[in-house]
Motif scaffolding. Structure first.
Motif, PDB file in Angstrom:
ATOM      1  N   ALA A  47       5.858 -10.455  17.251  1.00  0.00           N
ATOM      2  CA  ALA A  47       5.339 -10.360  15.885  1.00  0.00           C
ATOM      3  C   ALA A  47       6.318  -9.593  15.011  1.00  0.00           C
ATOM      4  O   ALA A  47       6.835  -8.546  15.413  1.00  0.00           O
ATOM      5  CB  ALA A  47       3.984  -9.662  15.891  1.00  0.00           C
ATOM      6  N   GLU A  49       6.141  -7.804  11.490  1.00  0.00           N
ATOM      7  CA  GLU A  49       5.156  -7.341  10.521  1.00  0.00           C
ATOM      8  C   GLU A  49       5.829  -6.561   9.400  1.00  0.00           C
ATOM      9  O   GLU A  49       6.540  -5.591   9.657  1.00  0.00           O
ATOM     10  CB  GLU A  49       4.111  -6.462  11.220  1.00  0.00           C
ATOM     11  N   LEU A  67       4.731 -14.648  15.379  1.00  0.00           N
ATOM     12  CA  LEU A  67       3.942 -14.425  14.173  1.00  0.00           C
ATOM     13  C   LEU A  67       4.763 -13.634  13.167  1.00  0.00           C
ATOM     14  O   LEU A  67       5.348 -12.608  13.508  1.00  0.00           O
ATOM     15  CB  LEU A  67       2.664 -13.643  14.505  1.00  0.00           C
ATOM     16  N   SER A  69       4.024 -11.734   9.678  1.00  0.00           N
ATOM     17  CA  SER A  69       2.886 -11.261   8.897  1.00  0.00           C
ATOM     18  C   SER A  69       3.371 -10.308   7.802  1.00  0.00           C
ATOM     19  O   SER A  69       4.002  -9.291   8.106  1.00  0.00           O
ATOM     20  CB  SER A  69       1.899 -10.545   9.817  1.00  0.00           C
ATOM     21  N   ARG A  91       1.544 -15.497   8.006  1.00  0.00           N
ATOM     22  CA  ARG A  91       0.369 -14.997   7.290  1.00  0.00           C
ATOM     23  C   ARG A  91       0.815 -14.043   6.187  1.00  0.00           C
ATOM     24  O   ARG A  91       1.547 -13.098   6.446  1.00  0.00           O
ATOM     25  CB  ARG A  91      -0.581 -14.282   8.237  1.00  0.00           C
ATOM     26  N   ARG A  92       0.399 -14.356   4.962  1.00  0.00           N
ATOM     27  CA  ARG A  92       0.693 -13.521   3.784  1.00  0.00           C
ATOM     28  C   ARG A  92       2.184 -13.195   3.666  1.00  0.00           C
ATOM     29  O   ARG A  92       2.560 -12.061   3.373  1.00  0.00           O
ATOM     30  CB  ARG A  92      -0.150 -12.238   3.801  1.00  0.00           C
ATOM     31  N   CYS A  93       3.013 -14.173   3.884  1.00  0.00           N
ATOM     32  CA  CYS A  93       4.466 -14.003   3.780  1.00  0.00           C
ATOM     33  C   CYS A  93       4.984 -14.612   2.486  1.00  0.00           C
ATOM     34  O   CYS A  93       4.376 -15.526   1.931  1.00  0.00           O
ATOM     35  CB  CYS A  93       5.180 -14.688   4.954  1.00  0.00           C
ATOM     36  N   CYS A 113       0.422 -17.737   2.024  1.00  0.00           N
ATOM     37  CA  CYS A 113       1.868 -17.546   1.845  1.00  0.00           C
ATOM     38  C   CYS A 113       2.345 -18.124   0.523  1.00  0.00           C
ATOM     39  O   CYS A 113       1.753 -19.045  -0.017  1.00  0.00           O
ATOM     40  CB  CYS A 113       2.636 -18.239   2.978  1.00  0.00           C
TER      41      CYS A 113
END
Length: 187
Positions: A47, A49, A67, A69, A91-93, A113
């Motif tokens: 991930a 983040e 992932l 994020s 996610r939310r990138c 995104c």
């Protein structure tokens, strides 16, 4: 290559602080990987983040169940990654000027995104989820978009004649994005 397993890397600047190797079950938190070269590395169950990946290189890198994020991803050519086993979620990138060429990405999630001026060509995006995505000036060319979900996506212009779209889902408000190439006035 050395296997780096189940490690967390925080606030790194560049890839210099990373050991050479393949990464499994690793987390990269708030790292700035601007211009970093991850070519030939393997990432499995990892991930990223709140990381910054600007002009980062992933040539022949493996990405399996990775992932992203809350990341800023700019100018990354994911099409240069190894095709076999490629599997990512976003996610939310904020993704801009990224390329996805000839990738098999069925069921890929792009949730909340911004995909600004990205390029998808010859991709399999069957059942991909573009929930709440801004797709401004993103191009889909010769893609398989069957059963993909665009119901809450916005600012897209997708040519149904240039893509396979049977069963793709759109909202009524988004139909204008499917007709843009015809120059119609929709009121």
């Amino acid at each position: 290559m050395t296997l780096i397993y189940d490690k967390a890397f925080r606030r790194l600047s560049g890839a210099d602080g990373l050991p050479d190797g393949d990464f499994e079950k690793c987390t990269f938190l708030e790292c700035d990987f601007t211009g970093a070269d991850f070519s030939d590395a393997d990432f499995a169950d990892c991930a990223f983040e709140r990381c910054r990946l600007v002009m980062s290189k992933f040539e022949q890198a493996g990405m399996r169940d990775v992932l992203f994020s809350g990341c800023e991803v700019r100018g990354v050519d994911f099409g240069l990654c190894r095709k076999f086993g490629f599997s990512t979620a976003f996610r939310r990138c904020h993704l801009s000027f990224c390329s996805f060429h000839e990738l098999k990405m069925p069921k890929t999630v792009f949730e909340g995104c911004e995909l600004i001026e990205c390029f998808f060509s010859e991709c399999d995006l069957t059942r991909a989820d573009f929930s709440a995505c801004d797709l401004e000036r993103t191009l889909f060319e010769r893609c398989k978009l069957e059963k993909a979900d665009f119901r809450t996506a916005f600012r897209y212009a997708i040519d149904p004649a240039a893509n396979r779209m049977r069963g793709a889902r759109f909202s009524r408000e988004g139909l204008e994005g499917l007709l843009a190439q015809y120059g119609l006035e929709i009121e």
